[in-house]
Design a protein around this motif. Structure first.
Motif, PDB file in Angstrom:
ATOM      1  N   ARG A 173       9.960   8.572  -0.339  1.00  0.00           N
ATOM      2  CA  ARG A 173      10.365   7.165  -0.451  1.00  0.00           C
ATOM      3  C   ARG A 173       9.279   6.200   0.015  1.00  0.00           C
ATOM      4  NH1 ARG A 173      15.885   6.887   1.775  1.00  0.00           N
ATOM      5  NH2 ARG A 173      16.338   7.877  -0.232  1.00  0.00           N
ATOM      6  N   ALA A 174       8.673   6.483   1.154  1.00  0.00           N
ATOM      7  CA  ALA A 174       7.662   5.555   1.681  1.00  0.00           C
ATOM      8  C   ALA A 174       6.493   5.417   0.708  1.00  0.00           C
ATOM      9  CB  ALA A 174       7.159   6.040   3.040  1.00  0.00           C
ATOM     10  N   ARG A 175       6.087   6.533   0.103  1.00  0.00           N
ATOM     11  CA  ARG A 175       4.967   6.449  -0.852  1.00  0.00           C
ATOM     12  C   ARG A 175       5.379   5.690  -2.108  1.00  0.00           C
ATOM     13  NH1 ARG A 175       1.602  10.945  -4.334  1.00  0.00           N
ATOM     14  NH2 ARG A 175       0.030   9.445  -5.032  1.00  0.00           N
ATOM     15  N   ALA A 176       6.591   5.953  -2.599  1.00  0.00           N
ATOM     16  CA  ALA A 176       7.073   5.253  -3.793  1.00  0.00           C
ATOM     17  C   ALA A 176       7.146   3.743  -3.538  1.00  0.00           C
ATOM     18  CB  ALA A 176       8.445   5.793  -4.208  1.00  0.00           C
ATOM     19  N   LEU A 177       7.650   3.362  -2.377  1.00  0.00           N
ATOM     20  CA  LEU A 177       7.708   1.941  -2.026  1.00  0.00           C
ATOM     21  C   LEU A 177       6.304   1.344  -1.955  1.00  0.00           C
ATOM     22  CD1 LEU A 177      10.445   2.107   0.758  1.00  0.00           C
ATOM     23  CD2 LEU A 177      10.649   0.850  -1.400  1.00  0.00           C
ATOM     24  N   GLY A 178       5.385   2.086  -1.371  1.00  0.00           N
ATOM     25  CA  GLY A 178       4.011   1.599  -1.238  1.00  0.00           C
ATOM     26  C   GLY A 178       3.329   1.404  -2.581  1.00  0.00           C
ATOM     27  N   ILE A 179       3.546   2.353  -3.496  1.00  0.00           N
ATOM     28  CA  ILE A 179       2.963   2.234  -4.840  1.00  0.00           C
ATOM     29  C   ILE A 179       3.525   0.995  -5.538  1.00  0.00           C
ATOM     30  CG2 ILE A 179       2.908   3.274  -7.151  1.00  0.00           C
ATOM     31  CD1 ILE A 179       2.824   6.023  -5.722  1.00  0.00           C
ATOM     32  N   GLY A 180       4.833   0.819  -5.438  1.00  0.00           N
ATOM     33  CA  GLY A 180       5.455  -0.344  -6.057  1.00  0.00           C
ATOM     34  C   GLY A 180       4.921  -1.649  -5.500  1.00  0.00           C
ATOM     35  N   GLU A 181       4.764  -1.726  -4.179  1.00  0.00           N
ATOM     36  CA  GLU A 181       4.255  -2.946  -3.540  1.00  0.00           C
ATOM     37  C   GLU A 181       2.823  -3.242  -3.977  1.00  0.00           C
ATOM     38  OE1 GLU A 181       5.799  -5.137  -1.932  1.00  0.00           O
ATOM     39  OE2 GLU A 181       7.557  -4.232  -0.980  1.00  0.00           O
ATOM     40  N   ARG A 182       2.006  -2.208  -4.058  1.00  0.00           N
ATOM     41  CA  ARG A 182       0.590  -2.423  -4.412  1.00  0.00           C
ATOM     42  C   ARG A 182       0.416  -2.817  -5.875  1.00  0.00           C
ATOM     43  NH1 ARG A 182       0.088   1.989  -1.283  1.00  0.00           N
ATOM     44  NH2 ARG A 182      -0.226   3.437  -3.005  1.00  0.00           N
ATOM     45  N   LEU A 183       1.145  -2.152  -6.758  1.00  0.00           N
ATOM     46  CA  LEU A 183       0.949  -2.392  -8.196  1.00  0.00           C
ATOM     47  C   LEU A 183       1.657  -3.661  -8.676  1.00  0.00           C
ATOM     48  CD1 LEU A 183       1.182   1.213  -9.709  1.00  0.00           C
ATOM     49  CD2 LEU A 183      -0.822  -0.015  -8.847  1.00  0.00           C
TER      50      LEU A 183
END
Length: 214
Positions: A173-183
């Motif tokens: 979850r943390a990585r998925a959230l991070g990818i979404g925030e960055r992109l």
């Protein structure tokens, strides 16, 4: 075909055309017609051959998904010109087919982004319902590298997969959230009141909140 023509509604056509579809049949009325006809594989095949979008949508509602061969489904997807026909074919027929996994792998790697989007839709289904054997880290690697610049329909499908991974798999979850925030893909997508934004961090957070509050 005459009955479908009689269901033509200019208002429905205007709404559908805004989404890239080329028919004017209200989908509620189309489903009612399908319910009356029930499963009719022979009729479904003839309706598909008309190349008419409303007829093809009806065909997908009354067909037997397991009656189609692998190559037949592949040809049908490549010939599905409009978003709704493409979406219903992947979701209502291919997902129920014994060839779904083979087609998922083939389509995801296809150079045609519309075909690839169907592969990602099937992958999202597996993320949610049958994740065993999926390389979730690898999927996130691809999303991180390719989603930002992907064509619209492929981007949408990849974004759905990203959100589903974040919703269903707490360890990712943390990585998925991070990818979404960055992109920031679909961050500014207009969302009607009462609907959840397709922006992955908002989508993930909201769905997790609902589940934990249930």
């Amino acid at each position: 075909m005459a009955e479908l023509a009689a269901l033509e509604d200019p208002k429905a056509r205007a709404v559908n055309e805004r989404h890239g579809d080329d028919h004017g049949v209200n989908l509620g009325k189309l489903r009612a017609l399908a319910k009356r006809l029930r499963t009719r594989q022979d009729l479904a095949e003839r309706l598909w051959e008309t190349d008419d979008s409303a007829a093809r949508l009806l065909a997908l509602l009354i067909c037997r998904p397991k009656a189609f061969g692998r190559d037949e489904l592949d040809a049908m997807l490549r010939g599905a010109r409009t978003p709704k026909v493409h979406d219903w074919l992947a979701n209502y027929v291919v997902k129920k087919s014994p060839h779904a996994e083979e087609l998922r792998l083939a389509w995801t790697a296809d150079p045609d982004p519309v075909v690839a989007s169907a592969g990602w839709a099937l992958t999202t289904e597996r993320v949610a319902k049958k994740p065993e054997g999926l390389d979730l880290e690898g999927l996130l690697d691809v999303v991180e590298a390719e989603m930002k610049d992907a064509p619209d329909r492929l981007q949408w499908a990849m974004n759905h997969c990203l959100a589903q991974i974040g919703i269903e798999h707490p360890e990712q979850r943390a990585r998925a959230l991070g990818i979404g925030e960055r992109l920031e893909v679909l961050k500014d997508y207009p969302t009607p009141p009462g609907c959840t934004s397709p922006f992955a961090p908002v989508w993930i957070t909201e769905m997790v909140r609902r589940r934990e509050g249930a």
